[in-house]
Design a protein around this motif. Sequence first.
Motif, PDB file in Angstrom:
ATOM      1  N   TRP A   5      31.913  38.208 -10.516  1.00 22.32           N
ATOM      2  CA  TRP A   5      31.855  39.568 -10.006  1.00 22.32           C
ATOM      3  C   TRP A   5      30.488  39.809  -9.403  1.00 22.32           C
ATOM      4  N   SER A   6      30.452  40.202  -8.159  1.00 26.28           N
ATOM      5  CA  SER A   6      29.166  40.524  -7.547  1.00 26.28           C
ATOM      6  C   SER A   6      29.379  41.599  -6.500  1.00 26.28           C
ATOM      7  N   HIS A   7      28.301  42.273  -6.150  1.00 25.61           N
ATOM      8  CA  HIS A   7      28.382  43.387  -5.217  1.00 25.61           C
ATOM      9  C   HIS A   7      27.191  43.348  -4.277  1.00 25.61           C
ATOM     10  N   ILE A   8      27.465  43.590  -2.994  1.00 21.65           N
ATOM     11  CA  ILE A   8      26.404  43.612  -1.997  1.00 21.65           C
ATOM     12  C   ILE A   8      26.419  44.973  -1.333  1.00 21.65           C
ATOM     13  N   ARG A  94      23.816  57.395 -19.452  1.00 19.73           N
ATOM     14  CA  ARG A  94      22.988  56.235 -19.094  1.00 19.73           C
ATOM     15  C   ARG A  94      23.775  55.241 -18.259  1.00 19.73           C
ATOM     16  N   ASN A  95      25.004  54.962 -18.668  1.00 13.41           N
ATOM     17  CA  ASN A  95      25.834  54.027 -17.913  1.00 13.41           C
ATOM     18  C   ASN A  95      26.141  54.565 -16.520  1.00 13.41           C
ATOM     19  N   PHE A  96      26.358  55.862 -16.425  1.00 13.61           N
ATOM     20  CA  PHE A  96      26.626  56.453 -15.111  1.00 13.61           C
ATOM     21  C   PHE A  96      25.455  56.232 -14.168  1.00 13.61           C
ATOM     22  N   GLU A  97      24.262  56.479 -14.642  1.00 14.60           N
ATOM     23  CA  GLU A  97      23.084  56.290 -13.791  1.00 14.60           C
ATOM     24  C   GLU A  97      23.004  54.866 -13.264  1.00 14.60           C
ATOM     25  N   GLN A  98      23.236  53.893 -14.147  1.00 12.21           N
ATOM     26  CA  GLN A  98      23.116  52.493 -13.745  1.00 12.21           C
ATOM     27  C   GLN A  98      24.240  52.059 -12.814  1.00 12.21           C
ATOM     28  N   ILE A  99      25.421  52.615 -12.993  1.00 11.65           N
ATOM     29  CA  ILE A  99      26.577  52.180 -12.213  1.00 11.65           C
ATOM     30  C   ILE A  99      26.727  52.951 -10.906  1.00 11.65           C
ATOM     31  N   ALA A 100      26.445  54.247 -10.922  1.00 10.20           N
ATOM     32  CA  ALA A 100      26.627  55.062  -9.723  1.00 10.20           C
ATOM     33  C   ALA A 100      25.370  55.208  -8.878  1.00 10.20           C
ATOM     34  N   LEU A 101      24.196  55.022  -9.493  1.00 12.54           N
ATOM     35  CA  LEU A 101      22.952  55.259  -8.752  1.00 12.54           C
ATOM     36  C   LEU A 101      22.173  53.986  -8.428  1.00 12.54           C
ATOM     37  N   GLY A 258      32.469  55.030  -5.146  1.00 10.97           N
ATOM     38  CA  GLY A 258      31.072  55.365  -5.413  1.00 10.97           C
ATOM     39  C   GLY A 258      30.490  54.773  -6.676  1.00 10.97           C
ATOM     40  N   LEU A 259      31.299  54.096  -7.500  1.00 11.65           N
ATOM     41  CA  LEU A 259      30.780  53.439  -8.705  1.00 11.65           C
ATOM     42  C   LEU A 259      30.444  52.002  -8.333  1.00 11.65           C
ATOM     43  N   ALA A 260      29.311  51.826  -7.648  1.00  9.92           N
ATOM     44  CA  ALA A 260      29.065  50.588  -6.915  1.00  9.92           C
ATOM     45  C   ALA A 260      28.451  49.448  -7.707  1.00  9.92           C
ATOM     46  N   ASN A 261      27.897  49.693  -8.854  1.00 13.23           N
ATOM     47  CA  ASN A 261      27.114  48.669  -9.544  1.00 13.23           C
ATOM     48  C   ASN A 261      27.802  48.198 -10.822  1.00 13.23           C
ATOM     49  N   ASP A 262      27.294  47.118 -11.395  1.00 10.56           N
ATOM     50  CA  ASP A 262      27.691  46.644 -12.718  1.00 10.56           C
ATOM     51  C   ASP A 262      26.484  46.751 -13.646  1.00 10.56           C
ATOM     52  N   HIS A 263      26.745  46.867 -14.956  1.00  6.93           N
ATOM     53  CA  HIS A 263      25.642  46.897 -15.908  1.00  6.93           C
ATOM     54  C   HIS A 263      26.083  46.270 -17.213  1.00  6.93           C
ATOM     55  N   PRO A 264      25.270  45.387 -17.796  1.00 11.68           N
ATOM     56  CA  PRO A 264      25.682  44.654 -18.992  1.00 11.68           C
ATOM     57  C   PRO A 264      25.909  45.516 -20.228  1.00 11.68           C
ATOM     58  N   ASN A 265      25.340  46.722 -20.270  1.00  8.22           N
ATOM     59  CA  ASN A 265      25.499  47.573 -21.449  1.00  8.22           C
ATOM     60  C   ASN A 265      26.684  48.525 -21.346  1.00  8.22           C
ATOM     61  N   ALA A 266      27.363  48.525 -20.195  1.00  7.01           N
ATOM     62  CA  ALA A 266      28.495  49.434 -20.012  1.00  7.01           C
ATOM     63  C   ALA A 266      29.708  48.898 -20.778  1.00  7.01           C
ATOM     64  N   ARG A 267      30.191  49.679 -21.753  1.00  4.45           N
ATOM     65  CA  ARG A 267      31.331  49.263 -22.576  1.00  4.45           C
ATOM     66  C   ARG A 267      31.965  50.482 -23.232  1.00  4.45           C
ATOM     67  N   PRO A 268      33.285  50.579 -23.169  1.00  2.00           N
ATOM     68  CA  PRO A 268      34.250  49.671 -22.546  1.00  2.00           C
ATOM     69  C   PRO A 268      34.350  49.953 -21.045  1.00  2.00           C
ATOM     70  N   SER A 269      34.212  48.937 -20.213  1.00  2.00           N
ATOM     71  CA  SER A 269      34.151  49.181 -18.784  1.00  2.00           C
ATOM     72  C   SER A 269      34.490  47.938 -17.975  1.00  2.00           C
ATOM     73  N   ILE A 270      35.070  48.162 -16.792  1.00  2.00           N
ATOM     74  CA  ILE A 270      35.262  47.064 -15.847  1.00  2.00           C
ATOM     75  C   ILE A 270      33.996  46.847 -15.030  1.00  2.00           C
ATOM     76  N   PHE A 271      33.042  47.776 -15.130  1.00  2.00           N
ATOM     77  CA  PHE A 271      31.788  47.647 -14.385  1.00  2.00           C
ATOM     78  C   PHE A 271      30.774  46.873 -15.216  1.00  2.00           C
TER      79      PHE A 271
END
Length: 322
Positions: A5-8, A94-101, A258-271
């Motif tokens: 999984w990667s995002h550009i 916190r997860n929102f900031e990392q995933i959406a921003l 708009g949920l453009a990023n992934d973050h290792p601490n996001a759980r439970p999540s597909i991001f």
Amino acid sequence: MFRRWSHILWSCAALAALSACDPFLTDNIPADTKPQARPDRLVDATPESPEPSAQALDLRRYYARVQQDLLTRGLLRVDGGGVDTPFTDVMLSRNFEQIALAEEYTRGAGLQPSSGALGEIKKWVAPVRVGVTFGDSLSKEKQAQDRQTLDEYTRRLARVSGHSISLVSSLPNFHILVMGEDDREQLRETLDRIAPGMEASSRAIFLNLPRPIHCLVVAFSGTSASSAYRQAVALVRTEHPDLTRRACFHEEVAQGLGLANDHPNARPSIFNDDEEFALLTTHDELLLKILYDPRLTPGMSADEARPIIQTIAAELTGGGPS
């Protein structure tokens, strides 16, 4: 370990030095991108489908092995999370900031990791009209199955976000291309039709998607100064087994919103690149609720958005574990 999984992210500003911001889509729309991926059963050719090439068969076997490996390890869950995955309002915000921003890769630099700095709120203001174009390599049965998946999923996203999101048969602004190795010419012709001004390096990623990248989405704003999306293009490989394609639909459409990023601490999540979950979770639904709350507007900075995000997260969770 595979990188699946990667995002550009590309932007008009990043491309300006190369092509005077050559548009990815029509109307000089700058780009905001990312790629990605996930893995059920081998997709068998049906009598109505062309005989698959050796390259396509090799990809089918590869993605089947990837998915089976993940399932064997208890990953690709489809339960949406439960008592084993609690989270609080603080964790959600916190997860929102990392995933959406935040962004996973530097805009305009391909797969070069970003600094991790928080950016602006990015979302759709106009109704999202999702259209799907299938490659000839995918059987009619699978096409009908995928169309039903997308119809149900867009209805769910509209209900959760409160935003107008629907699967349409004409005039889409969010294009999903379900194509594979044997659909290269069809993919090229489709991109010529829906994105005639695509910058060469961007086009090359779609036409030559690396095997570890399972699927890809690119979202575009109206101008280089805008963070309001108005167009998106996603690519999902036909060689994926059923669960993989479904997982790609879930993550790529959500990320294109708009949920453009992934973050290792996001759980439970597909991001999250750990691939524990295959499909949109209850946690992810709350991320969409936060993003499409009218108190958050496109272009709002992290500092401006943070207190609003925290307030909404507390409202959604009751200020305690969910």
